[in-house]
Design a protein around this motif. Structure first.
Motif, PDB file in Angstrom:
ATOM      1  N   UNK A 147       1.787  67.971   1.979  1.00 15.94           N
ATOM      2  CA  UNK A 147       0.980  68.714   3.014  1.00 15.94           C
ATOM      3  C   UNK A 147       1.532  68.703   4.549  1.00 15.94           C
ATOM      4  N   UNK A 148       2.565  67.898   4.609  1.00 12.21           N
ATOM      5  CA  UNK A 148       3.276  67.724   5.811  1.00 12.21           C
ATOM      6  C   UNK A 148       3.756  68.714   6.392  1.00 12.21           C
ATOM      7  N   UNK A 149       3.853  69.488   7.868  1.00 12.31           N
ATOM      8  CA  UNK A 149       4.619  70.358   8.121  1.00 12.31           C
ATOM      9  C   UNK A 149       6.363  70.040   8.241  1.00 12.31           C
ATOM     10  N   UNK A 150       7.040  70.952   7.683  1.00  7.44           N
ATOM     11  CA  UNK A 150       8.489  70.746   7.985  1.00  7.44           C
ATOM     12  C   UNK A 150       8.589  71.064   9.376  1.00  7.44           C
ATOM     13  N   UNK A 151       9.843  70.447   9.630  1.00  8.19           N
ATOM     14  CA  UNK A 151      10.444  70.870  11.167  1.00  8.19           C
ATOM     15  C   UNK A 151      11.741  71.326  11.016  1.00  8.19           C
ATOM     16  N   UNK A 157      20.839  68.505   3.219  1.00 10.01           N
ATOM     17  CA  UNK A 157      19.894  67.842   2.199  1.00 10.01           C
ATOM     18  C   UNK A 157      19.078  66.907   2.952  1.00 10.01           C
ATOM     19  N   UNK A 158      18.908  66.980   3.988  1.00  7.42           N
ATOM     20  CA  UNK A 158      17.953  66.317   4.806  1.00  7.42           C
ATOM     21  C   UNK A 158      16.774  67.242   5.381  1.00  7.42           C
ATOM     22  N   UNK A 159      15.572  66.778   4.988  1.00  2.00           N
ATOM     23  CA  UNK A 159      14.263  67.529   5.373  1.00  2.00           C
ATOM     24  C   UNK A 159      13.780  66.692   6.425  1.00  2.00           C
ATOM     25  N   UNK A 160      13.193  67.262   7.476  1.00  4.78           N
ATOM     26  CA  UNK A 160      12.461  66.675   8.384  1.00  4.78           C
ATOM     27  C   UNK A 160      10.877  67.140   8.533  1.00  4.78           C
ATOM     28  N   UNK A 161       9.756  66.045   8.385  1.00 11.29           N
ATOM     29  CA  UNK A 161       8.632  66.571   8.384  1.00 11.29           C
ATOM     30  C   UNK A 161       7.917  65.908   9.585  1.00 11.29           C
ATOM     31  N   UNK A 162       6.752  66.542  10.108  1.00 10.06           N
ATOM     32  CA  UNK A 162       5.884  66.166  11.402  1.00 10.06           C
ATOM     33  C   UNK A 162       4.647  65.535  10.866  1.00 10.06           C
ATOM     34  N   UNK A 163       4.552  64.279  11.150  1.00 10.59           N
ATOM     35  CA  UNK A 163       3.184  63.529  11.060  1.00 10.59           C
ATOM     36  C   UNK A 163       2.495  63.248  12.636  1.00 10.59           C
TER      37      UNK A 163
END
Ligand SMILES: [Zn+2]
Length: 591
Positions: A147-151, A157-163
């Motif tokens: 449910x976190x938004x991807x940045x 291979x590195x995904x970044x998410x915003x909390x």
């Protein structure tokens, strides 16, 4: 603006079962130290689980990679000594990600289920106002579902998410795997389904289609009641296992775990359970996540935080969740009856209701609900089950007083209107739920009934409630009238038939303990559970001799077997009346 917190995890060594995790905190550090704590429990699962038990290989470094010394003031906390001019501290560790449940961080060579409060130390007194970044390194062929938004787009291979805040961080589970997934819109909101099988077995795509169809019906029925809460995607992570079952709710997602047979065509009861679980967890978006006990608005994860209202949140979600399955057309009346019959028989076999109220059960969840013993069914209630009957009692009474026009779902909507998270006056307690009920048409005099249902050690009058709906409870067929009954819960373990619990009224209550082996009845050797029924044939009202084994010794006792006919399983009978049809009518027409 305070610096954003930064959390990292590397899931590329799944075969080792070790997840590499790190938190990075920006200075300054005027006190010369950084204190961090590992959460002791997981929101939605009310017992201390102490996930720090899986943490290993702790290292702390400054911005140039120089090691910093640290101590553990207690098993859950870390204190890092930091030079006053340090700009940045990184605390890294491994998580032995072995525990496969909906509430834990689990990693193997096929998937990652990342539960933030099961993964990272959190800096004490951190300023979360700028939120946090989560950097997740995954094997190339895995896709993340969260449910976190991807940045931005993933790099190497590195995904970044915003909390955006602490609550979103704690709630932001991430599942990653190469399993099947579907994306579809319901009333304009995207829904995502991802399935991971714990043994890597294939999942029938016809069954996935069927699940998506049924889920869509259920989602529409939720929307008809509560509205579409957001246009952010809702993510359903489904874990298919050998035997394990469970579910955990999040604001915009759920992790549900079911035996994989639930997705095999023809396994009707298991599929029905899966549909019920989906609806239950989906409903928690409102009844737990948006409408929340005040004490859980800002989770203190360092100690037990009891709430007297867990029965409302679990019992109400079960009651309404299953009604919505029926209202939506995903279930037939027969499906609802079958599921209700299971609950009724669980209810009738337990006798905790005369020893524990719903409030007592809710508040002691921390030491009881998740820590069952052989005596639990005698002295404890399960607030999911008994809470559901209490909610049913209230719902039916409110419906009866308004000729079906108002129900507990309306009370839930009203409580959300007044006290949803994000409103001016968020969070509920007993008084606020009572006010939402008594302000409802027909509910003015129901405050006392709510209080009594919550606080007395007594189950609601099930037969009377059912009769208000045009149903009755009748005995299920099976067995002969003269069969005897001893009232034991039994299980076959390693070739032995072992007592697991006493049922209400068992004549063996004071002679046999849970854990004892039943060796023989009237000299007939017992090696299968069905042998007990055979040995008790034509024994109603007669004395029987029971030979048991405990601690390596044999014991004999003689008791009178009761008539089995008085202890048959029950089932719901009847077609239901006008009131029932009002309760179960789809709300999609009036939406
Ligand atoms: Zn629940």
């Amino acid at each position: 603006m305070p610096a954003r917190l930064s959390f990292h995890a590397d899931a590329t060594q799944g075969g080792s079962r070790r997840l590499l995790a790190a938190v990075e905190v920006q200075g300054p550090f005027p006190s010369g130290r950084l204190d961090l704590s590992f959460p002791r429990w997981i929101p939605g699962s009310y017992t201390l689980r102490d996930p720090v038990q899986y943490v290993d290989g702790i290292e702390a470094t400054d911005e140039s990679g120089q090691p910093l010394s640290w101590q553990r003031p207690d098993p859950h906390r870390l204190r890092v000594k930091v030079p006053k001019d340090a700009k940045h501290v990184r605390v890294q560790h491994e998580v032995m990600a072995l525990e496969m449940t909906v509430r834990s961080t689990h990693l193997d060579d096929g998937h990652l289920h990342l539960m933030p409060p099961f993964t990272w130390y959190l800096p004490d007194n951190a300023d979360w106002s700028s939120g946090a970044d989560i950097h997740l390194h995954l094997p190339d062929h895995w896709a993340p579902f969260t449910q976190l938004h991807a940045k931005g787009t993933p790099t190497k291979g590195t995904h970044v998410f915003d909390a955006p805040d602490r609550d979103a961080f704690l709630d932001g589970i991430i599942e990653a795997n190469a399993g099947p997934h579907r994306t579809w819109d319901v009333d304009g909101r995207p829904h995502v389904l991802n399935i991971w099988d714990s043994a890597g077995l294939p999942v029938s795509s016809a069954m996935i289609d069927r699940f998506v169809d049924d889920a869509t019906k259920i989602i529409k029925e939720h929307h008809a009641l509560f509205g579409v809460p957001t246009l952010d995607p809702y993510v359903t992570v489904l874990h298919l296992t050998d035997k394990m079952r469970g579910g955990l709710e999040h604001l915009g997602s759920q992790t549900s775990m079911m035996p994989r047979a639930s997705m095999i065509d023809g396994e009707k009861a298991l599929y029905r359970d899966l549909i019920s679980l989906f609806s239950h967890e989906y409903l928690h978006q409102w009844n737990v996540k948006r409408l929340r006990p005040k004490v859980y608005l800002d989770y203190d994860l360092s100690k037990e935080v009891p709430s007297p209202l867990l029965w409302w949140f679990e019992g109400g979600t079960s009651w309404l969740g299953d009604l919505i399955c029926l209202r939506s057309g995903a279930w037939t009346q027969e499906d609802w009856n079958e599921e209700f019959n299971l609950k009724v028989n669980r209810h009738l076999n337990r006798h905790g209701a005369s020893h524990e109220s719903l409030v007592e059960s809710s508040e002691s969840a921390w030491v009881h609900l998740y820590k069952r013993t052989a005596w639990s069914s005698e002295r404890r209630i399960n607030y999911y089950l008994e809470g559901e009957f209490a909610m049913m009692a209230l719902d039916v009474e409110l419906r009866r007083r308004t000729r079906g026009s108002r129900g507990l779902d309306d009370v839930m909507v009203e409580a959300l209107r007044r006290h949803a998270v994000g409103s001016d006056d968020p969070g509920v307690d007993h008084r606020r739920l009572r006010q939402a009920l008594t302000s409802m048409e027909g509910g003015r005099r129901l405050g006392g009934m709510l209080d009594e249902l919550m606080t007395t050690r007594k189950a609601p009058p099930l037969e009377a409630i059912l009769s208000n709906l045009g149903f009755e409870l009748v005995a299920k067929d099976g067995g002969e009238d003269h069969d005897g009954w001893l009232g034991l819960g039994l299980q076959r373990r390693q070739g032995k038939v072992v007592v697991t619990t006493h049922l209400e009224g068992s004549p063996l209550r004071n002679h046999v303990d849970a854990g004892d082996e039943v060796v023989a009845i009237n000299d007939r050797r017992i090696t299968e559970v069905k042998h007990v029924k055979q040995a008790l044939s034509e024994c109603a009202g007669r004395e029987v001799q029971v030979l048991t084994a405990r601690e390596g010794g044999l014991r004999t006792c003689n008791v009178e077997a009761l008539p089995a006919v008085d202890h048959r399983k029950m089932k719901i009978d009847g077609k239901g009346n006008v009131l029932w049809r009002r309760i179960t009518a789809s709300r999609q027409q009036d939406a």
